[in-house]
Design an enzyme around this catalytic site. Structure first.
Site, PDB file in Angstrom:
ATOM      1  N   TYR A  53      36.895  -4.407 -12.398  1.00 26.84           N
ATOM      2  CA  TYR A  53      35.668  -5.110 -12.785  1.00 26.84           C
ATOM      3  C   TYR A  53      35.559  -5.258 -14.299  1.00 26.84           C
ATOM      4  O   TYR A  53      35.721  -4.303 -15.058  1.00 26.84           O
ATOM      5  CB  TYR A  53      34.439  -4.360 -12.260  1.00 26.84           C
ATOM      6  CG  TYR A  53      33.127  -4.951 -12.732  1.00 26.84           C
ATOM      7  CD1 TYR A  53      32.643  -6.119 -12.155  1.00 26.84           C
ATOM      8  CD2 TYR A  53      32.399  -4.361 -13.762  1.00 26.84           C
ATOM      9  CE1 TYR A  53      31.450  -6.684 -12.598  1.00 26.84           C
ATOM     10  CE2 TYR A  53      31.213  -4.917 -14.206  1.00 26.84           C
ATOM     11  CZ  TYR A  53      30.751  -6.079 -13.622  1.00 26.84           C
ATOM     12  OH  TYR A  53      29.577  -6.631 -14.073  1.00 26.84           O
ATOM     13  N   GLY A  60      28.807  -9.209 -12.625  1.00 27.76           N
ATOM     14  CA  GLY A  60      27.700  -9.349 -11.692  1.00 27.76           C
ATOM     15  C   GLY A  60      28.175  -9.900 -10.360  1.00 27.76           C
ATOM     16  O   GLY A  60      29.131  -9.396  -9.762  1.00 27.76           O
ATOM     17  N   HIS A  83      24.882 -13.777 -22.680  1.00 26.35           N
ATOM     18  CA  HIS A  83      23.891 -12.724 -22.458  1.00 26.35           C
ATOM     19  C   HIS A  83      22.943 -12.525 -23.637  1.00 26.35           C
ATOM     20  O   HIS A  83      21.968 -11.784 -23.533  1.00 26.35           O
ATOM     21  CB  HIS A  83      24.592 -11.396 -22.140  1.00 26.35           C
ATOM     22  CG  HIS A  83      25.185 -11.341 -20.758  1.00 26.35           C
ATOM     23  ND1 HIS A  83      25.903 -12.369 -20.214  1.00 26.35           N
ATOM     24  CD2 HIS A  83      25.166 -10.362 -19.798  1.00 26.35           C
ATOM     25  CE1 HIS A  83      26.291 -12.039 -18.989  1.00 26.35           C
ATOM     26  NE2 HIS A  83      25.859 -10.832 -18.717  1.00 26.35           N
ATOM     27  N   ASN A 195      27.030  -2.812 -21.723  1.00 24.53           N
ATOM     28  CA  ASN A 195      26.660  -2.000 -20.564  1.00 24.53           C
ATOM     29  C   ASN A 195      26.217  -0.624 -21.038  1.00 24.53           C
ATOM     30  O   ASN A 195      27.038   0.270 -21.264  1.00 24.53           O
ATOM     31  CB  ASN A 195      27.855  -1.855 -19.635  1.00 24.53           C
ATOM     32  CG  ASN A 195      27.720  -2.676 -18.365  1.00 24.53           C
ATOM     33  OD1 ASN A 195      28.586  -2.651 -17.526  1.00 24.53           O
ATOM     34  ND2 ASN A 195      26.635  -3.405 -18.211  1.00 24.53           N
ATOM     35  N   ARG A 281     -13.090  22.277 -28.926  1.00 31.03           N
ATOM     36  CA  ARG A 281     -12.730  23.545 -28.294  1.00 31.03           C
ATOM     37  C   ARG A 281     -11.369  23.488 -27.597  1.00 31.03           C
ATOM     38  O   ARG A 281     -10.639  24.470 -27.562  1.00 31.03           O
ATOM     39  CB  ARG A 281     -13.818  23.924 -27.271  1.00 31.03           C
ATOM     40  CG  ARG A 281     -13.681  25.331 -26.766  1.00 31.03           C
ATOM     41  CD  ARG A 281     -14.625  25.718 -25.639  1.00 31.03           C
ATOM     42  NE  ARG A 281     -15.707  24.824 -25.333  1.00 31.03           N
ATOM     43  CZ  ARG A 281     -16.258  24.723 -24.126  1.00 31.03           C
ATOM     44  NH1 ARG A 281     -15.786  25.446 -23.126  1.00 31.03           N
ATOM     45  NH2 ARG A 281     -17.252  23.895 -23.906  1.00 31.03           N
TER      46      ARG A 281
END
Length: 500
Positions: A53, A60, A83, A195, A281
């Protein structure tokens, strides 16, 4: 300072010091060797035409599309260009700088398969302070921070916009000026650059640094308010907090007593009143809970800063090489942490606004003028500053909605669950800026209230803070444009996070 990167031991404190010192990075020799080993594996994959890949396939939904051998490098360039579709206001230069450091650090783990040339280009950009212009919107926070990191990668290859020496310009022009060649992406390198979770993590690191700082700043500001309202110190006694079993709560109580030591304005229970309102407080309980949040967020961020979170990952072990497609780019752990950080930040603002109300409300402020006005009626004094604080606190409530509960599928349902962690990181910093402005408002009002009660009666430590801030925030003798005071006080508070 010189920041040694190994891929293993980077801390938030080192990043803070690096920013404060305007430092440089160096890469450990053993890390370079790991990079070279992983690159040889990529080259073997290419030579043997294995189906892996993002190296020999598309991305994708296109992961089953085999790429021609002559197009492997072009595939990576195409990936970055397509991208790089971020929009909106850019991340700050500090965030973009940290983004590069974190991306470099993960590559040094030796699981990314990049070349030594890519490592050297990142080191050059960091040390020369060539800062990519990275739009802040457009990331889903899974499959990596794809859009933001693509804009980072564009700068490295000479196609993006950068900040350099105070100006925004084309990265190509800066590289020509510095006689530095643009990076030529090799197989796997575009994917290795984008990535990952570095956008959300880098913004998270900056937010954590400033949130922790503003948490400490909130204590002395609250101590000023406490004295102006003749607050009771008994509630900070260590016995109360030890039995709660909260280290952070106990530490806040101890620091509050330290800030208040020697004050002639504080009281004991029963002298003026038996109990204070919660906003005084319960400072240890409320602020301490925020510090508990910060501690958890720091732990998550530092794990991610030293994580291998790209895809696929390359392993060389026991005379065997593995290339595995996984999902370490999914930002869910960071997204949860950054949504949690938003809660810790928001409550510092929320309780600060309640203290502001007590300072300006004549029914609650123990005899101080209404809205601390120098001429009540003719002059409004601090009236509308409380409005501004209330508005910021309300805005924080809308931003506090967890981004990580949402998911929209992408890439034709191949990427069918995403983290939205980068949205959480951006909203968290917006909330931090709102909170810093609220505390700036409390600071300005508390200075005036303490002055009216008698600044010479303050504790020694808070008197030093009083004098420090009075040097640029003058006493209110008549109505003026308070937005200038707020901006200056907020900027001064931010500086404290990066003091060398």
């Amino acid at each position: 300072m010189e920041l040694l990167l190994t891929g293993e031991h980077l801390t938030i404190d080192q990043v803070r010091q690096f920013i404060a010192d305007k430092g440089s990075v160096i890469v450990a020799d053993e890390a370079v060797e790991r990079v070279k080993v992983s690159r040889k594996i990529v080259e073997r994959i290419i030579n043997e035409r294995e189906t892996i890949y993002g190296i020999t396939t598309g991305f994708g939904l296109f992961s089953d599309v085999l790429i021609e051998e002559t197009q492997y490098n072009q595939l990576q360039v195409n990936l970055i260009r397509s991208h790089a579709c971020g929009v909106g206001k850019p991340f700050s230069q500090d965030v973009a700088l940290v983004m590069m450091i974190l991306r470099l650090n993960t590559m040094l783990k030796g699981h990314s398969g990049v070349t030594a040339e890519l490592v050297e280009q990142l080191v050059f950009f960091i040390n020369q302070r060539i800062i990519p212009v990275i739009p802040g919107q457009g990331s889903l926070g899974a499959s990596g921070d794809l859009a933001p990191l693509s804009h980072l990668a564009l700068a490295l290859i000479g196609e993006g916009r950068v900040y350099y020496q105070g100006e925004e310009t084309d990265s190509a022009a800066v590289l020509v000026q510095l006689e530095r060649p643009a990076l030529k992406l090799q197989a796997k390198e575009g994917l290795a650059l984008i990535n990952g979770t570095q956008a959300m993590t880098a913004q998270g690191v900056i937010s954590y640094i400033e949130a922790e700082s503003i948490g400490y700043q909130a204590e002395w500001i609250a101590a000023l308010t406490h004295q102006a309202l003749n607050g009771i110190t008994d509630a900070y006694h260590e016995n109360v907090h030890i039995v709660r079993n909260s280290q952070e709560q106990t530490a806040v109580a101890a620091r509050m007593l330290d800030w208040l030591e020697g004050s002639k304005l504080t009281t004991r229970q029963g002298e003026v009143r038996v109990q204070d309102a919660y906003s005084l407080r319960c400072i240890p309980q409320i602020h301490g809970a925020s510090f508990q949040v910060f501690r958890h967020v720091k732990e998550v961020l530092e794990k991610e800063m030293n994580a291998a979170n790209d895809n696929p990952l390359i392993f060389d072990q026991n005379d065997e090489t593995l290339v595995i497609s996984g999902g370490n780019f999914h930002g869910q752990p960071v997204a949860f942490a950054l949504d949690y950080l938003k809660l810790g930040i928001s409550e510092l603002a929320s309780v600060s606004e309640r203290r502001i109300e007590r300072l300006v409300n004549p029914q609650l402020n123990g005899g101080l003028p209404a809205f601390l006005s120098p001429e009540p009626g003719l002059q409004s004094g601090m009236m509308i500053m409380q409005y501004a604080a209330a508005s910021l606190v309300s805005e924080n409530k809308t931003l506090a909605h967890p981004a990580s509960v949402d998911s929209i599928p992408s890439s034709a349902n191949q990427e069918d669950h995403v983290s939205m962690g980068t949205i959480a990181s951006r909203h968290g910093y917006m909330m931090l800026e709102n909170t810093r402005n609220v505390l700036a408002i409390e600071c300005i009002i508390a200075l005036q209230a303490a002055e009216l009660k008698g600044a010479d009666r303050l504790s020694l430590k808070t008197k030093k803070k009083f004098d420090e801030y009075r040097a640029f925030i003058p006493s209110v003798t008549e109505d003026r444009q308070f937005h200038k005071d707020i901006a200056e006080a907020a900027a001064y508070l931010r500086q404290d996070a990066y003091k060398a």
